[in-house]
Design a protein around this motif. Sequence first.
Motif, PDB file in Angstrom:
ATOM      1  N   ARG A   5       0.699  -1.230   0.110  1.00 13.76           N
ATOM      2  CA  ARG A   5      -0.023  -0.054  -0.089  1.00 13.76           C
ATOM      3  C   ARG A   5       0.908   1.226   0.107  1.00 13.76           C
ATOM      4  O   ARG A   5       0.642   2.404  -0.546  1.00 13.76           O
ATOM      5  CB  ARG A   5      -0.900   0.028   1.273  1.00 13.76           C
ATOM      6  CG  ARG A   5      -2.133   1.289   1.047  1.00 13.76           C
ATOM      7  CD  ARG A   5      -3.118   0.929   2.166  1.00 13.76           C
ATOM      8  NE  ARG A   5      -3.498  -0.330   2.296  1.00 13.76           N
ATOM      9  CZ  ARG A   5      -4.650  -0.650   1.695  1.00 13.76           C
ATOM     10  NH1 ARG A   5      -5.072   0.403   0.887  1.00 13.76           N
ATOM     11  NH2 ARG A   5      -5.233  -1.945   1.715  1.00 13.76           N
ATOM     12  N   TYR A   8       1.970   1.971  -3.529  1.00 16.13           N
ATOM     13  CA  TYR A   8       0.981   2.459  -4.347  1.00 16.13           C
ATOM     14  C   TYR A   8       0.712   3.870  -3.894  1.00 16.13           C
ATOM     15  O   TYR A   8       0.314   4.573  -5.053  1.00 16.13           O
ATOM     16  CB  TYR A   8      -0.268   1.474  -3.950  1.00 16.13           C
ATOM     17  CG  TYR A   8      -1.539   2.171  -4.577  1.00 16.13           C
ATOM     18  CD1 TYR A   8      -2.145   1.978  -5.653  1.00 16.13           C
ATOM     19  CD2 TYR A   8      -2.555   2.628  -3.553  1.00 16.13           C
ATOM     20  CE1 TYR A   8      -3.252   2.601  -6.079  1.00 16.13           C
ATOM     21  CE2 TYR A   8      -3.589   3.271  -3.977  1.00 16.13           C
ATOM     22  CZ  TYR A   8      -4.028   3.334  -5.226  1.00 16.13           C
ATOM     23  OH  TYR A   8      -5.327   3.789  -5.810  1.00 16.13           O
ATOM     24  N   LYS A   9       0.683   4.071  -2.765  1.00 16.34           N
ATOM     25  CA  LYS A   9       0.375   5.657  -2.534  1.00 16.34           C
ATOM     26  C   LYS A   9       1.545   6.584  -2.954  1.00 16.34           C
ATOM     27  O   LYS A   9       1.108   7.771  -3.338  1.00 16.34           O
ATOM     28  CB  LYS A   9       0.247   5.639  -0.852  1.00 16.34           C
ATOM     29  CG  LYS A   9      -1.029   5.232  -0.280  1.00 16.34           C
ATOM     30  CD  LYS A   9      -0.999   5.269   1.193  1.00 16.34           C
ATOM     31  CE  LYS A   9      -2.530   4.968   1.778  1.00 16.34           C
ATOM     32  NZ  LYS A   9      -2.483   5.101   3.276  1.00 16.34           N
ATOM     33  N   VAL A  12       0.409   7.103  -6.472  1.00 13.24           N
ATOM     34  CA  VAL A  12      -0.810   8.191  -6.618  1.00 13.24           C
ATOM     35  C   VAL A  12      -0.575   9.425  -6.308  1.00 13.24           C
ATOM     36  O   VAL A  12      -0.963  10.356  -6.988  1.00 13.24           O
ATOM     37  CB  VAL A  12      -1.690   7.578  -5.477  1.00 13.24           C
ATOM     38  CG1 VAL A  12      -2.917   8.652  -5.201  1.00 13.24           C
ATOM     39  CG2 VAL A  12      -2.345   6.182  -5.832  1.00 13.24           C
ATOM     40  N   THR A  39       1.372  -0.947 -15.571  1.00 16.95           N
ATOM     41  CA  THR A  39       0.863  -0.826 -14.284  1.00 16.95           C
ATOM     42  C   THR A  39       0.836   0.542 -13.895  1.00 16.95           C
ATOM     43  O   THR A  39      -0.229   0.841 -13.372  1.00 16.95           O
ATOM     44  CB  THR A  39       1.858  -1.426 -13.264  1.00 16.95           C
ATOM     45  OG1 THR A  39       1.762  -3.112 -13.572  1.00 16.95           O
ATOM     46  CG2 THR A  39       1.441  -1.326 -11.795  1.00 16.95           C
ATOM     47  N   ILE A  43      -2.769   2.580 -12.956  1.00 16.18           N
ATOM     48  CA  ILE A  43      -2.948   3.264 -11.803  1.00 16.18           C
ATOM     49  C   ILE A  43      -3.310   4.636 -11.965  1.00 16.18           C
ATOM     50  O   ILE A  43      -4.301   5.219 -11.647  1.00 16.18           O
ATOM     51  CB  ILE A  43      -1.835   3.125 -10.997  1.00 16.18           C
ATOM     52  CG1 ILE A  43      -1.500   1.776 -10.617  1.00 16.18           C
ATOM     53  CG2 ILE A  43      -1.707   4.043  -9.657  1.00 16.18           C
ATOM     54  CD1 ILE A  43      -0.068   1.729  -9.625  1.00 16.18           C
ATOM     55  N   GLU A  47      -6.822   6.548 -10.831  1.00 18.57           N
ATOM     56  CA  GLU A  47      -6.921   7.874 -10.367  1.00 18.57           C
ATOM     57  C   GLU A  47      -7.332   8.944 -10.900  1.00 18.57           C
ATOM     58  O   GLU A  47      -8.028   9.997 -10.234  1.00 18.57           O
ATOM     59  CB  GLU A  47      -5.377   7.994  -9.779  1.00 18.57           C
ATOM     60  CG  GLU A  47      -4.819   7.206  -8.924  1.00 18.57           C
ATOM     61  CD  GLU A  47      -5.655   7.052  -7.666  1.00 18.57           C
ATOM     62  OE1 GLU A  47      -6.099   8.078  -6.922  1.00 18.57           O
ATOM     63  OE2 GLU A  47      -6.077   5.830  -7.145  1.00 18.57           O
ATOM     64  N   ASP A 221      -6.804  -1.534  -7.226  1.00 11.54           N
ATOM     65  CA  ASP A 221      -6.700  -0.808  -6.173  1.00 11.54           C
ATOM     66  C   ASP A 221      -7.848  -0.912  -5.117  1.00 11.54           C
ATOM     67  O   ASP A 221      -8.821  -1.810  -5.570  1.00 11.54           O
ATOM     68  CB  ASP A 221      -6.626   0.859  -6.874  1.00 11.54           C
ATOM     69  CG  ASP A 221      -7.972   1.331  -7.368  1.00 11.54           C
ATOM     70  OD1 ASP A 221      -8.876   0.454  -7.436  1.00 11.54           O
ATOM     71  OD2 ASP A 221      -8.131   2.436  -7.708  1.00 11.54           O
ATOM     72  N   ASP A 222      -7.857  -0.021  -3.996  1.00  5.85           N
ATOM     73  CA  ASP A 222      -9.145  -0.360  -3.036  1.00  5.85           C
ATOM     74  C   ASP A 222     -10.357  -0.126  -3.932  1.00  5.85           C
ATOM     75  O   ASP A 222     -11.435  -1.027  -3.452  1.00  5.85           O
ATOM     76  CB  ASP A 222      -8.953   0.642  -1.831  1.00  5.85           C
ATOM     77  CG  ASP A 222      -7.572   0.184  -0.929  1.00  5.85           C
ATOM     78  OD1 ASP A 222      -7.723  -0.725  -0.452  1.00  5.85           O
ATOM     79  OD2 ASP A 222      -6.591   1.127  -1.163  1.00  5.85           O
ATOM     80  N   HIS A 225     -11.283  -2.900  -6.684  1.00  8.76           N
ATOM     81  CA  HIS A 225     -11.551  -4.178  -5.968  1.00  8.76           C
ATOM     82  C   HIS A 225     -12.724  -4.209  -5.184  1.00  8.76           C
ATOM     83  O   HIS A 225     -13.437  -5.195  -5.279  1.00  8.76           O
ATOM     84  CB  HIS A 225     -10.236  -4.502  -5.299  1.00  8.76           C
ATOM     85  CG  HIS A 225     -10.267  -6.057  -4.741  1.00  8.76           C
ATOM     86  ND1 HIS A 225     -10.234  -6.824  -5.578  1.00  8.76           N
ATOM     87  CD2 HIS A 225     -10.285  -6.496  -3.392  1.00  8.76           C
ATOM     88  CE1 HIS A 225     -10.262  -8.194  -4.857  1.00  8.76           C
ATOM     89  NE2 HIS A 225     -10.423  -7.892  -3.485  1.00  8.76           N
ATOM     90  N   PHE A 251      -1.667  -5.460  -7.974  1.00  4.61           N
ATOM     91  CA  PHE A 251      -2.873  -5.150  -7.143  1.00  4.61           C
ATOM     92  C   PHE A 251      -2.015  -4.566  -5.690  1.00  4.61           C
ATOM     93  O   PHE A 251      -0.991  -5.091  -5.667  1.00  4.61           O
ATOM     94  CB  PHE A 251      -3.784  -6.184  -6.984  1.00  4.61           C
ATOM     95  CG  PHE A 251      -3.088  -7.456  -6.636  1.00  4.61           C
ATOM     96  CD1 PHE A 251      -3.232  -7.790  -5.133  1.00  4.61           C
ATOM     97  CD2 PHE A 251      -2.838  -8.378  -7.483  1.00  4.61           C
ATOM     98  CE1 PHE A 251      -2.537  -9.006  -4.709  1.00  4.61           C
ATOM     99  CE2 PHE A 251      -2.039  -9.523  -7.016  1.00  4.61           C
ATOM    100  CZ  PHE A 251      -2.036  -9.982  -5.624  1.00  4.61           C
ATOM    101  N   ILE A 252      -2.786  -3.934  -5.119  1.00  2.00           N
ATOM    102  CA  ILE A 252      -2.204  -3.694  -3.719  1.00  2.00           C
ATOM    103  C   ILE A 252      -2.176  -5.025  -2.761  1.00  2.00           C
ATOM    104  O   ILE A 252      -3.598  -5.611  -2.676  1.00  2.00           O
ATOM    105  CB  ILE A 252      -3.095  -2.673  -3.200  1.00  2.00           C
ATOM    106  CG1 ILE A 252      -3.191  -1.521  -3.741  1.00  2.00           C
ATOM    107  CG2 ILE A 252      -2.559  -2.548  -1.384  1.00  2.00           C
ATOM    108  CD1 ILE A 252      -4.206  -0.361  -3.333  1.00  2.00           C
TER     109      ILE A 252
END
Length: 291
Positions: A5, A8-9, A12, A39, A43, A47, A221-222, A225, A251-252
């Motif tokens: 995570r 990923y952040k 983002v 990927t 993402i 976003e 992502d959250d 998913h 994926f996360i």
Amino acid sequence: MRLSRAEYKDIVRATEQLRPTRQCMKILKDRFPNHSQSTLLSIFSLEYQKRTKRTISRHHAADVVESHYQRYLNEAKARPAAPVLLEMANEVDLSPALMGRLILDRFLQDVSGEMHSKAVLNSMLKEPSLIPDQVLANNIYQCTINDCCYGPLVDCIKHAIGQEHEVLLRDKLKERNLSFLDENKLRTMGYDKTPDIILEVPIAVEGHIVHWIESKASFGDDYSHRTYLNEQFWSYWNRFGPGLVIYWYGFIGELDCQRDRGILLKDCFPTDIVTLCHTSHQQSPEKEDND
């Protein structure tokens, strides 16, 4: 690619000031060289779509549309060869393809004095040569080819990529001699909402039983998913039992927390597969010894 995570952040945060143009991908790839471009694009696209949903209503306000349209007319007249719409879209942080759609819709009202159907609008966006104004047609074309998140070109690419990965999944299953029913076959059998693959004989992956496989040519992502869980995966689980979801673009990692409940996540076709055939082969020497 399985990302923490925190990783990923970081990505983002790097997308927050970027616009949905092709050049943004070079910026992301330079900053995150160890991650695949597919990927990073997935993402960024996810976003940017969230960002657009938060702001799109203000761009659709009648006074804003009129302001954009009048500005376009003035600048296109002064600079007919310039990508005016693309520049405007980047300036106001709106998808170039969506900006093109707004301006084309307003232009068609100006020409005919009435609203046009979505079918007419979509056909012109897909084929700008149908637009009865060469300068606007060129601007729409520039918006379409430079937008990496929205528009008919992106829709076509996404559809092709989704199909490509479904074919890849079927090929991998055939290589392993696994018997399965795909989505098309299941629909002919009367199923209305199905995963991409149902295995006629279940397999075990990393110690977990798998009855079905869903292919997602995107990053998990959250938000996406959670949406898939509520709208697809749990209904598949209720109807067909435990299954496997492949997020081909990663994926996360923390989202892979439903294994004990029957939803397994992977970022590629699994190599650790145990089949009924494999189990039988393992047992056969014992039978020979007993004989």
